[in-house]
Design an enzyme around this catalytic site. Structure first.
Site, PDB file in Angstrom:
ATOM      1  N   LYS A 128       0.866  -1.191   0.000  1.00  0.00           N
ATOM      2  CA  LYS A 128       0.000   0.000   0.000  1.00  0.00           C
ATOM      3  C   LYS A 128       0.896   1.231   0.000  1.00  0.00           C
ATOM      4  CE  LYS A 128      -3.726   1.971   2.866  1.00  0.00           C
ATOM      5  NZ  LYS A 128      -4.483   1.762   4.111  1.00  0.00           N
ATOM      6  N   SER A 170      -9.346   1.870   3.474  1.00  0.00           N
ATOM      7  CA  SER A 170      -8.563   2.682   2.583  1.00  0.00           C
ATOM      8  C   SER A 170      -7.616   1.879   1.680  1.00  0.00           C
ATOM      9  CB  SER A 170      -7.765   3.712   3.376  1.00  0.00           C
ATOM     10  OG  SER A 170      -6.915   3.079   4.291  1.00  0.00           O
ATOM     11  N   SER A 186      -9.477  -0.641   7.463  1.00  0.00           N
ATOM     12  CA  SER A 186      -8.963  -0.448   6.106  1.00  0.00           C
ATOM     13  C   SER A 186      -8.233  -1.622   5.484  1.00  0.00           C
ATOM     14  CB  SER A 186      -8.047   0.775   6.077  1.00  0.00           C
ATOM     15  OG  SER A 186      -8.832   1.939   6.282  1.00  0.00           O
TER      16      SER A 186
END
Lengths: 56, 446
Positions: B75, B150, B174
């Site tokens: 990420k 997210s 997330s």
């Protein structure tokens, strides 16, 4: 500071800073803060001090 | 979806090379990513160089372990030396990491190949990946739908085969939210166990770093390699026996506001576990209805502090929705932040008590299926509600409490969208949680 006082001040500040989109969003935060302040774990100086049952 | 567990055996046996696996992932990125927008940066040259080096080492009999030569992504909140860490924001569009994050270093030492940095909701401050300085990521199951957030790009990348595993972060859900939206596994470890050093923070007291992968076994392989070396154990975990597995079903708040298909899917999955011999007890979190307010004040206070300087100096570089929420966050009063801290400690104690006498808690990962991109409300039992509120409802409690939690797929809605089932384990016993999840995954698939 009461929530009403806080909300009025926050909205006035948002307006002054040129962020009018914040104003309706602040109502949502105010509702969450009301909930938080109403919770029964909050300190209350004119009531008994709760005993933490996890402490011996 | 291909799994690490299956492919690593083939790499070890010389049946397939890391270079071939990596090329396949890069080809899929080339084919799908224009539509999915799962990647912010693709590190093709570095990935191929790593893959070729891995093949040399493996051929020479120096295979490190199950992640050696396996292509994964990170990420874009997590530092990788020499590569931009954008945090999904134009605020950091030119920021290049000078060192690996601790998790990156551990995965590099395990021989993993890094294919790229994945898209996310800007600064991890959202649950849909719609608001990113690099455009929204999309759900591989339906391009009009959010992949969740997210860590949306991460989940979309694994679900579409653009990488075999990924590392995400989870402050309110997330990792688990996008795992549920995209039909994959997401593991939020116990707070503090996997280092967040070298990871852009949202709320350090709520942030967790963990894997998303195609299976529970794969999530374990990634998690194990990210652990401190002294905690790393054997690569394969055996599933817990399903017969006699004690499950605490979190009732009330956690089932009150669900999409009808999600509720059906979770109850059917629970039914499968009970048919296999698991035992269920209903448990509660007495102050569940206060959790959203507690979470909001903590994440707002922490995010406001982190972003104070750049909100003042370059507000125009944030996406408008994230900027507005960060500006709102600055109005949280200290006395309310302190109230929220006390509430956090109370929730942690109540979840510990809910776990007394059971092996794991069980509940939905996500109250709704992946929402349409741009949706503000979604229909649920009891009337429509805000997407943000619904997305966080089932996951944020375990960020407050710090307990390990995992989302596994458990079927689809009528429209073909994935549904996620969440298991929550005791602190200090993440391997036992993963073993329970292995058993649940097998029972659901059978």
């Amino acid at each position: 500071m009461t929530i009403a006082e806080w909300l009025a001040a926050a909205k006035a500040d948002a307006e002054k800073r040129g962020l009018p989109e914040l104003i309706p969003m602040l109502d949502g935060l105010a509702q969450a803060t009301e909930r938080l302040r109403a919770a029964d774990w909050n300190d209350n100086p004119d009531k008994d001090t709760p005993v933490d049952e996890d402490h011996q | 979806m291909k799994t690490i567990s299956e492919l690593t055996a083939r790499v070890a046996a010389g049946q397939i090379t890391s270079e071939k696996l990596t090329e396949e992932c890069l080809l899929k990125i080339g084919e799908y990513d224009e539509k999915l927008n799962a990647f912010i940066t693709v590190t093709m040259d570095e990935a191929l160089a790593q893959a070729r080096a891995a093949d040399k080492e493996i051929a020479a009999g120096r295979r490190i372990g199950p992640l050696h030569g396996i292509p994964i992504s990170l990420k874009d909140l997590i530092d990788q030396k020499g590569v931009r860490t954008s945090a999904g924001s134009l605020v950091r569009k030119t920021h290049v990491a000078t060192a690996d994050a601790v998790v990156t270093r551990r995965l590099r030492e395990a021989g993993a190949v890094f294919v790229g940095k994945t898209n996310l909701h800007e600064f991890a401050f959202g649950t849909t990946n719609e608001d990113s300085g690099f455009g929204p990521a999309r759900n591989p199951h339906n391009l009009d739908r959010s992949p969740g957030g997210s860590s949306g790009g991460s989940a979309a990348a694994v679900a579409s085969g653009m990488c075999l595993g990924t590392v995400g972060t989870d402050t309110g859900g997330s990792i688990r939210i996008p795992a549920a939206c995209c039909g994959i596994v997401g593991l939020k470890p116990e707070w503090g166990h996997i280092s967040a050093s070298g990871v852009v923070p949202l709320s350090r007291q709520l942030d967790h770093v963990g894997p998303l992968a195609a299976s529970v076994a794969d999530a374990w392989l990634l998690y194990n390699a990210m652990q401190p070396p002294s905690d790393q154990i054997g690569d394969a975990l055996e599933p817990a026996p399903l017969k006699g597995l004690r499950l605490g079903v979190l009732s009330g708040y956690f089932f009150d506001r669900l999409d009808a298909d999600v509720e059906r899917g979770v109850i059917e999955a629970l039914g499968r576990l009970l048919q296999g011999g698991a035992v269920a007890t209903e448990v509660t979190v007495p102050h569940a209805n206060d959790m959203a307010a507690i979470y909001l004040h903590l994440v707002f206070g922490d995010a406001a502090e982190y972003h104070a300087r750049t909100l003042a100096t370059r507000p125009q570089d944030y996406t408008k929705p994230v900027r507005l929420r960060l500006e709102m966050a600055r109005y949280v009063l200290a006395e309310d932040y302190i109230r929220a801290l006390r509430g956090k400690a109370l929730i942690a104690r109540e979840i510990d008590r809910a776990l007394d006498g059971v092996d794991a808690l069980i509940l939905p990962s996500l109250a709704i299926p992946a929402p349409p991109i741009g949706a503000v409300t979604m229909p649920v039992k009891g009337g429509p509600d805000q997407v943000r509120t619904l997305m966080l409802r089932c996951s944020q409690p375990f960020n407050l409490s710090g307990h390990p939690a995992i989302s596994i797929p458990c079927g689809r809605t009528k429209d073909g969208l994935p549904i996620g089932l969440q298991l929550v384990g005791h602190k200090g016993r993440t391997p036992a949680l993963v073993q329970a999840a292995l058993a649940a995954e097998a029972a659901i698939a059978s």
